[in-house]
Enzyme design. Structure first.
Site, PDB file in Angstrom:
ATOM      1  N   TYR A  11     -17.663 -29.530  66.566  1.00 43.85           N
ATOM      2  CA  TYR A  11     -17.326 -29.758  65.145  1.00 43.85           C
ATOM      3  C   TYR A  11     -18.241 -30.697  64.640  1.00 43.85           C
ATOM      4  CZ  TYR A  11     -14.936 -30.648  60.997  1.00 43.85           C
ATOM      5  OH  TYR A  11     -14.504 -30.524  59.386  1.00 43.85           O
ATOM      6  N   ASP A  68     -14.137 -18.699  47.159  1.00 41.99           N
ATOM      7  CA  ASP A  68     -13.153 -18.812  48.531  1.00 41.99           C
ATOM      8  C   ASP A  68     -12.859 -17.587  49.198  1.00 41.99           C
ATOM      9  OD1 ASP A  68     -11.138 -21.733  48.954  1.00 41.99           O
ATOM     10  OD2 ASP A  68     -10.998 -19.695  50.138  1.00 41.99           O
ATOM     11  N   LYS A  77     -21.291 -30.115  61.742  1.00 43.56           N
ATOM     12  CA  LYS A  77     -21.249 -30.911  60.644  1.00 43.56           C
ATOM     13  C   LYS A  77     -22.397 -31.948  60.512  1.00 43.56           C
ATOM     14  CE  LYS A  77     -17.672 -29.827  58.206  1.00 43.56           C
ATOM     15  NZ  LYS A  77     -17.842 -29.413  56.974  1.00 43.56           N
ATOM     16  N   GLY A 130      -7.930 -21.777  52.438  1.00 39.28           N
ATOM     17  CA  GLY A 130      -7.297 -21.725  51.339  1.00 39.28           C
ATOM     18  C   GLY A 130      -6.235 -20.727  50.827  1.00 39.28           C
ATOM     19  N   GLY A 149      -9.016 -24.494  48.722  1.00 39.65           N
ATOM     20  CA  GLY A 149      -8.310 -25.163  49.609  1.00 39.65           C
ATOM     21  C   GLY A 149      -7.846 -26.395  49.146  1.00 39.65           C
ATOM     22  N   PHE A 150      -7.397 -27.094  50.418  1.00 39.90           N
ATOM     23  CA  PHE A 150      -6.506 -28.522  49.792  1.00 39.90           C
ATOM     24  C   PHE A 150      -7.493 -29.414  49.052  1.00 39.90           C
ATOM     25  CE2 PHE A 150      -5.923 -33.124  51.717  1.00 39.90           C
ATOM     26  CZ  PHE A 150      -4.954 -33.163  50.806  1.00 39.90           C
ATOM     27  N   ILE A 151      -8.592 -30.158  49.615  1.00 37.60           N
ATOM     28  CA  ILE A 151      -9.620 -30.701  48.663  1.00 37.60           C
ATOM     29  C   ILE A 151      -9.963 -29.977  47.547  1.00 37.60           C
ATOM     30  CG2 ILE A 151     -11.346 -32.534  49.047  1.00 37.60           C
ATOM     31  CD1 ILE A 151     -10.713 -33.034  51.787  1.00 37.60           C
ATOM     32  N   LEU A 170     -17.516 -27.008  49.762  1.00 40.91           N
ATOM     33  CA  LEU A 170     -16.352 -27.555  50.448  1.00 40.91           C
ATOM     34  C   LEU A 170     -15.922 -26.524  51.425  1.00 40.91           C
ATOM     35  CD1 LEU A 170     -16.260 -29.366  47.923  1.00 40.91           C
ATOM     36  CD2 LEU A 170     -14.067 -30.010  48.557  1.00 40.91           C
TER      37      LEU A 170
END
Ligand code: UDP
Length: 338
Positions: A162, A45, A166, A50, A24-26, A90
């Protein structure tokens, strides 16, 4: 927290590490940073949000390994965790677009991934970092402190679901720390930006940059007075590594982000100026882009005292510098002069 939780050495030099969501991005920036520090990195992943493009340059590097699969699958998760000395979790579905379109899938999958990873990591006694979100603070007064109560809002506002998922992940993490002595850190991520962040998930900066570079209207939602603080993803990756590496952070929840506040309207004008664009800045009513009751936090600013105390630093790259980097990258992508 029980001091016994803190005894494991967290991230010894050269120790192999698992990164869920590493494509993914991060996650891909975190993977790159860990490889640079000499850690072999196993990415787990499912490539749902991603992409292989994100990790293309990393796949040739020694120490890199990829498993395409879901962190919510207990067998896959257990096999991956068994080979790792520490885990960064993540994997998850992010972005207001996905949440507005498929809230059930987003909530269920995020909660399930975190539940499975925490159980597997607790059984294997691996130092673990899980990523939560500034969304748990809802619309509360700023700066947001880790000691504040979470405020996901009311259940008919979809966005709170959401935040709840979390927050539940955070509670589970603390419960595993208490009941199973899991050395776990919860990182509450604030707005994170940088190269490879996709605009199609709805995130503001890649959208503004693409709009400005293409000469399209820059779409500011509401009146643009809402504020955010944007941290560069490379600095965020460093913060995550520093946190898990510090046993004093285990059992703690910690904000990770920048505390430099900017309004969305000011951001739009900054992007327009940096890109030398003639794009008009267009105000779009919230009702046209978000489902009813979705809500948009008016201000979001983290208190970073805990992050600074635990790691000695916090993301500080100025937003102007970040925008310049992203404008150059967007122009290159469109084969425009930089
Ligand atoms: N936003 C905007 N225009 C866009 C996309 C987002 O004005 O094209 C606003 C959004 O309403 C929010 C802020 O930018 O106030 C940040 O949005 P993003 O989705 O990046 O992150 P959030 O902080 O909402 O999770």
């Amino acid at each position: 927290m029980d001091p016994a939780v803190r005894k494991l050495a967290a991230l010894p030099a050269g120790a192999p590490v698992l990164v869920t969501g590493g494509a993914g991005f991060i996650g891909s920036h975190l993977t790159a940073a860990l490889l640079r520090r000499g850690h072999p990195v196993h990415v787990l992943d499912d490539l749902s949000t991603g992409s292989l493009d994100n990790i293309a340059p990393l796949r040739q590097l020694p120490g890199f390994r990829l498993t395409v699969g879901s962190a919510a699958d207990p067998e896959i998760a257990a096999a991956c965790v068994a080979d790792a000395a520490a885990v960064f979790h993540l994997a998850g579905m992010v972005g207001v677009r996905l949440l507005a379109a498929t809230p059930v899938v987003v909530m269920e999958r995020n909660l399930r991934c975190t539940d499975v990873m925490l159980r597997v990591c607790a059984e294997a006694a691996r130092p673990t970092l899980i990523t939560s979100s500034s969304e748990v603070y809802g619309h509360g007064p700023v700066p947001f402190r880790e000691s504040d109560p979470v405020r996901p809002g009311v259940p008919d506002g979809l966005r709170g679901g959401y935040a709840c998922a979390k927050a539940m992940g955070e509670w589970l993490a603390m419960a595993h720390a208490h009941e199973h002595r899991l050395p776990v850190v919860v990182a509450r991520l604030f707005n994170t930006v940088g190269p490879r962040q996709p605009g199609d998930a709805g995130m503001v900066l890649p959208r503004f940059v693409a709009q400005a570079v293409r000469g399209e209207p820059i779409t500011v939602y509401g009146d643009g007075s809402q504020t955010r603080c944007f941290a560069h993803v490379e600095e965020v990756a460093v913060a995550l590594i520093d946190l898990l590496a510090n046993p004093a952070a285990h059992g703690a929840i910690c904000n990770v982000g920048s505390d430099r506040e900017v309004s969305v309207l000011a951001l739009a004008n900054l992007v327009r100026d940096v890109a030398g664009s003639r794009s008009p800045v267009e105000l779009v009513p919230f009702a046209e882009v978000f489902p009813r009751g979705f809500g948009d936090p008016p201000r979001r600013v983290p208190c970073l005292s805990r992050l600074r105390a635990l790691t000695g630093r916090a993301p500080e790259r100025p937003i102007g510098e970040i925008v310049r980097e992203l404008v150059v990258a967007a122009r290159q992508e469109l084969a425009l002069p930089v």
